[in-house]
Scaffold this active site. Sequence first.
Site: not given
Length: 691
Positions: A401, A430
Site C-alpha cells: 500500500d 502503488e
Amino acid sequence: MNTAYIDDFNLITLHYDSIEKPHEYFKSIQLVSNKYVHDLDLFDVIHLDHQSYYKFHTDRPLEISDKFFIHIGQIKIPVLLGTVTQTEAFEKRFDARHHELGAVVRDNKTTFTVWSPVAKVIKLNINDKVHTMEKLSDGAHRITLYGNYHLQSYHYDAYINHQWIQVNDPYSKGLTVNSTESVVIDFNKTHVEGFLETRRPETMQNDAIIYEVHVRDITMHPNSGVSPHKKGKLLGLIEPNTSTQSGESTGFDYITRLGITHVELLPINDFARVDDIEFEKAYNWGYDPEYFQTIDGSYSTQPANAAYRIQELKQVVKAFHEQGISVILDVVFNHVYNMPSSPFEKLVPGYYFRYHGDGSVSNGTGVGNDTKTERIMMRKFFVDTIKYYIHEFKIDGFRFDLMGTIDIETMQQIKSIVMADNPNAFLLGEGWDLATAMPKEMKTTHVNAWRVPEIHFFNDYFRDTLKGNNFNLMDRGYFNGGGKYYERMFNLFIARGNELPISQTVNYVEVHDNHTLFDRINYTSKKTLEEKNKIHQLATIFTIFALGTPFLHAGQEFYRTKHGHGNTYNLSDFINRIDWNRRIKYQPDIERIKQAIHIRNTHRIFRTKNIETIRQRVLPIELEHPLFGVLLFDTKSELILLFNPTALHHIVNLPRLGEYEVLLSNHLEGTRIKHFYNLSPFEYVVLKKRL
C-alpha cells in the site's frame, strides 16, 4: 512552559523565557543525572514568537536513557528526548539488526527481546510476575525464561522520558482480544494437517491474473451460502460447496473456478476500528494497521485463541494452494493507525517516523504519519515481517500500500528475500509520488521502477485511459467516452509509451479504492442498463487481454456496485459486501469473463513480455475511428481482437484472409466468418484462425 530536550548526544535545547543577557543568566546552569553533573556551554539562541530556544553543548556525550534535569538556581526542569533519536549518530550507535526480536520459544526456553536504546529499564510482565530485562549496548533488552510460555499473555513496562509506560511487543505474533496484550506463540503448536506438505503453485509471473478480495466482503451477503459462524471470517473464505439458495456456486468454489491465478487479500493483520468479538458493529478495509505480525481477531472464528488465528490463515493458504492458486497479502507498511499509541513511538520516540525539516510530522500518506522505512530498525522490522509470512505461512506475494512512500533500498531487500524463497513470487504496489519527507530519488515510484525491476506497479495511466481521470468523477475514458483517448489504445495494449515497462505494469480499471467501474459508468453515462453493462464488459475484457498483468476486483465480473459510494473503507457491510444475487442475474456475463481468462491462459501471446516478440507478432489494425483492433500471432493460431466503444454498427474488413471462428463476443459467438465482421454497438469480439 519551560522544557528541555536531548537533540543529540552532546546537544541540549532549552525552551525558556526570553532573557536579555543569556550568557550571564545561564552561567551557573547544570545538567544533572543520577550519575553525573554535566557542564553546559551556551552556543546559540533563537527567538521565535513568544518562545526562546537556547542550545547548549554538553561537556561529554550523554547516556540518553538516563534521567536528566536542568538546574538553573532553584529552578529544576526535566529533560526529555528530542531529535537525538533522528540523528545518524543514534542510528550507527544502536544497530541491533542481528537480534531476533520478539518472543521466541526454543528448547523449552522462551526468550524475549525488545529494542529501545532510550529506555533506562524495561521489565517483562508475564503471568502476573515481573522480570527485569538485561540491557545490551546496542539498545536491545533481553531475558530468557526457562519453560514454554506458549499462549501466555505479556507486556513490557519501560521507563522512558521520566515515566513508566506499558507497551506491547511490536513483534507480537499473537494478541489477546482487541490487542490489549501480546501473546507468546510456539509455532510447533500451530501446525495444520497437510500444510507443510502442500506445494506452492508454480505460476510464472508472466502468467499471473490477480483477483482482489476483502475477506469479509466475500461471505457477508445473506445469499452467500456460508455457514453463519464463518461469515466475515478467514474460514468462510475457504468453506467448500457453498451456493446461493438457487444453487449457483459462491465463495471459495466460485473464485477457484474463475481461472485466476492469484488471490490478493486486503490486509488481514491486526487493524483498528473493528471489535474482535462484535465485528459486525463496524466495518473497515484494514488500512489502519496496529500490529503487523498478528492476524486480526475480527477475521477469526476464535479471536481469543491467538494460536488458532495463525492456524486459520494457514488453512486459507493451504486451500488455495491445493487449487493451484497463489496467495498475495496486502501489507500497509507506510503508516500506523495512531502514532502516539504505537509501540514503535512508545519504545523509541521520534525514531520510526519521518519528520520535515521544521520538526513537523511527515504526512504524505494523508493519514497522520509516515513510517521512516529507511531507518535500519524500521527496515529490519518490515523485512522481518515479510520473512515471517513467507516462511511460516508460505505466502506467495505481497501488495504494498502506498509503496511510493517506502524507500527503494527497503523494497530491494524485500525483493531479494522473497525471490530467494520463491522465484515465482509476485510483488506489486502503488507507486504514487506522495509528499512524504523523503527525497524523490529514494522513493519506490513509477519513475524509479527501473531500480526494482522485479516489482510491479499499478498502472493509473491504463485505468484513467479506459474510464476517465480517477479524481474527476464525471470524466470519461475510451470505453465510457465513445472512443476518447483512441490514439493511446494500441500503445496501452502493448504497454508502450508510459512510465512502466511491460514487465512491471499491473493493468486495472477497478480496485477496492474509489468507485466501482459499474458506479463510475452510471455517473458518466445516460445509456440503458444493458448498454452500460456492455461498456463495463468492454473495459474488463480489454484489461484481461492487454499485455502486462491483469488485475480484477472481486465482483467486477458481475458489475459490482457500492451503490454510488466511492470511499467505502468504513461504510456498512450492505454497501461493501459481494452481492451474490448479482452473480445469479449475470451468470452469462460471468461465463464470458471466464472464457476471456481461459483464452488468455491458453494463448501465450497474451502473456509474453518479450519486446521483440511483441514487435513482430502483435500488430495494430487500421480501423474507422474510434474502433480499436489488434492482430496477434500465437504459436499455432492467429487472433483478432475488435472493440467498439460506440452506439453504432460498423462493418470491419478483416486484415487477413481465411476463415475465423468467433471465440468470444458479447453479441455473437460460435459462428465462422470470412472477409468482414459486422461489429455491433458496444461489442467486443475475439476471432481465431488456426495456422
